[in-house]
Enzyme design. Structure first.
Site, PDB file in Angstrom:
ATOM      1  N   TYR A 109       0.823  -1.213   0.000  1.00  0.00           N
ATOM      2  CA  TYR A 109       0.000   0.000   0.000  1.00  0.00           C
ATOM      3  C   TYR A 109       0.857   1.264   0.000  1.00  0.00           C
ATOM      4  O   TYR A 109       0.669   2.161  -0.825  1.00  0.00           O
ATOM      5  CB  TYR A 109      -0.929  -0.001   1.221  1.00  0.00           C
ATOM      6  CG  TYR A 109      -1.709   1.279   1.392  1.00  0.00           C
ATOM      7  CD1 TYR A 109      -2.936   1.455   0.758  1.00  0.00           C
ATOM      8  CD2 TYR A 109      -1.217   2.338   2.173  1.00  0.00           C
ATOM      9  CE1 TYR A 109      -3.653   2.634   0.897  1.00  0.00           C
ATOM     10  CE2 TYR A 109      -1.927   3.519   2.312  1.00  0.00           C
ATOM     11  CZ  TYR A 109      -3.133   3.666   1.678  1.00  0.00           C
ATOM     12  OH  TYR A 109      -3.830   4.840   1.804  1.00  0.00           O
ATOM     13  N   ARG A 146       1.212   4.208  -2.914  1.00  0.00           N
ATOM     14  CA  ARG A 146       0.838   5.600  -2.660  1.00  0.00           C
ATOM     15  C   ARG A 146       2.020   6.539  -2.914  1.00  0.00           C
ATOM     16  O   ARG A 146       1.853   7.625  -3.468  1.00  0.00           O
ATOM     17  CB  ARG A 146       0.346   5.763  -1.220  1.00  0.00           C
ATOM     18  CG  ARG A 146      -0.925   4.994  -0.893  1.00  0.00           C
ATOM     19  CD  ARG A 146      -2.046   5.302  -1.862  1.00  0.00           C
ATOM     20  NE  ARG A 146      -2.373   6.720  -1.861  1.00  0.00           N
ATOM     21  CZ  ARG A 146      -2.873   7.368  -2.901  1.00  0.00           C
ATOM     22  NH1 ARG A 146      -3.052   6.746  -4.068  1.00  0.00           N
ATOM     23  NH2 ARG A 146      -3.167   8.657  -2.811  1.00  0.00           N
ATOM     24  N   GLU A 187      -5.892  10.206   5.023  1.00  0.00           N
ATOM     25  CA  GLU A 187      -5.179  11.416   5.395  1.00  0.00           C
ATOM     26  C   GLU A 187      -4.302  11.888   4.244  1.00  0.00           C
ATOM     27  O   GLU A 187      -4.765  12.531   3.315  1.00  0.00           O
ATOM     28  CB  GLU A 187      -4.403  11.154   6.683  1.00  0.00           C
ATOM     29  CG  GLU A 187      -5.350  10.707   7.804  1.00  0.00           C
ATOM     30  CD  GLU A 187      -4.702  10.574   9.166  1.00  0.00           C
ATOM     31  OE1 GLU A 187      -3.500  10.841   9.294  1.00  0.00           O
ATOM     32  OE2 GLU A 187      -5.404  10.201  10.116  1.00  0.00           O
ATOM     33  N   GLU A 188      -3.033  11.601   4.305  1.00  0.00           N
ATOM     34  CA  GLU A 188      -2.122  11.899   3.197  1.00  0.00           C
ATOM     35  C   GLU A 188      -2.142  13.359   2.769  1.00  0.00           C
ATOM     36  O   GLU A 188      -2.035  13.692   1.595  1.00  0.00           O
ATOM     37  CB  GLU A 188      -2.401  10.976   2.004  1.00  0.00           C
ATOM     38  CG  GLU A 188      -2.214   9.507   2.349  1.00  0.00           C
ATOM     39  CD  GLU A 188      -2.431   8.564   1.191  1.00  0.00           C
ATOM     40  OE1 GLU A 188      -2.660   9.028   0.046  1.00  0.00           O
ATOM     41  OE2 GLU A 188      -2.379   7.342   1.416  1.00  0.00           O
ATOM     42  N   GLY A 189      -2.334  14.254   3.724  1.00  0.00           N
ATOM     43  CA  GLY A 189      -2.195  15.671   3.445  1.00  0.00           C
ATOM     44  C   GLY A 189      -3.421  16.389   2.928  1.00  0.00           C
ATOM     45  O   GLY A 189      -3.422  17.623   2.842  1.00  0.00           O
TER      46      GLY A 189
END
Length: 298
Positions: free
Chosen positions: A73, A77, A279-281
């Site tokens: 994963y 990403r 999430e991831e910004g």
């Protein structure tokens, strides 16, 4: 003659946390609303009047844990972000924000926290130090976040260790049972009243790196927007060491109930409510747009 005991790997982190510049003077206006409050916060930490955000940086730390989420994963990403195909890539571009993504040994996942501590003290301290590298870009606003499958698991476990209650206060469904098991194992092995010990027992490398980035930003008096539950958990570790360590940080957004509960414990009111779990910004960059608008408030 006995050799002197070796210093804890956390010693440098504790010294850094104990030697901070004076906090910004942040007195929100009585009737200026949230935009004026944000403007005042920026001025307090940057020293610029009127405030401005010229070099915002989104720093995302990618980690992996054994048995959690789809295999590969984090790698997928990272590659998507590098190719500019992720939502955060496009949003950061539209806001003129720098975007840095860091690979925290994702091909060597941390252990299942139900069975074993996530990191040794040495690895945890080194990962926090690595997280500080985000400040090398000299941002005037930092947005730290994580790339990790089911990042809310570790966040919930740290919240439970620091603030108590039931696992179901911080996570839902089967995840709550896993969180309870991880914290029970950690409590049997270690003293979780030490926040850094709770971090190394229960947090992934990505959480440790975010904690390091937040701490480095505090030392340099750079304002921080906390992106998501995992970043809030990293901030909670620092808050448990000394609440002043996160005086420069504002919650960008709020997702689920556990995240909301944690922000309330930290005394942080989110700028936006997006009800997103990933999430991831994305939440942080969304709030950046509001922060830029607040710079126009006098």
């Amino acid at each position: 003659m006995n050799a002197p005991a070796a210093a804890s790997p956390f010693a440098d982190i504790r010294r850094l946390a104990a030697d901070l510049p004076a906090p910004g003077v942040f007195v929100p206006p009585a009737d200026g609303g949230r935009l004026a409050e944000i403007s005042t916060w920026l001025t307090a930490w940057t020293g610029r009047t009127p405030p401005s955000v010229n070099r915002p940086v989104v720093a995302l730390y990618a980690g992996a844990r054994q048995g959690v989420g789809p295999r590969g994963y984090a790698r997928d990403r990272l590659e998507t972000i590098a190719a500019g195909g992720a939502t955060v890539s496009r949003m950061a571009g539209s806001q003129g924000a720098g975007l840095e993504a860091f690979d925290l040994a994702i091909d060597r996942p941390t252990p299942d926290a139900r069975q074993k501590a996530s990191m040794s003290e040495k690895e945890c301290a080194a990962t926090m130090a690595f997280g500080m590298e985000a400040l090398a870009k000299q941002p005037d606003l930092l947005i730290p976040g994580v790339i990790a499958a089911e990042a809310h698991r570790d966040a919930a476990a740290i919240a439970l260790a620091l603030f108590g209650g039931e696992a179901s206060d911080w996570a839902i469904g089967e995840v709550a049972a896993d969180v309870a098991a991880a914290v029970e194992r950690a409590r049997a092995e270690s003293d979780l009243s030490d926040p850094l010990e709770a971090l190394r027992q229960l947090g992934g490398r990505e959480t440790a790196a975010v904690a390091g980035a937040i701490l480095a930003a505090r030392v340099q008096k750079i304002p921080v927007l906390l992106d998501g539950y995992a970043a809030a958990a990293a901030a909670a570790v620092l808050h448990a060491v000394d609440p002043d360590l996160i005086a420069h940080a504002v919650a960008a957004h709020v997702g689920g109930a556990g995240h909301a509960r944690l922000l309330a414990k930290l005394g942080k009111s989110p700028l936006v409510s997006l009800e997103i779990e990933d999430e991831e910004g994305v939440g942080g960059v969304s709030a950046l747009a509001l922060v830029r608008l607040a710079c126009e408030v006098r």
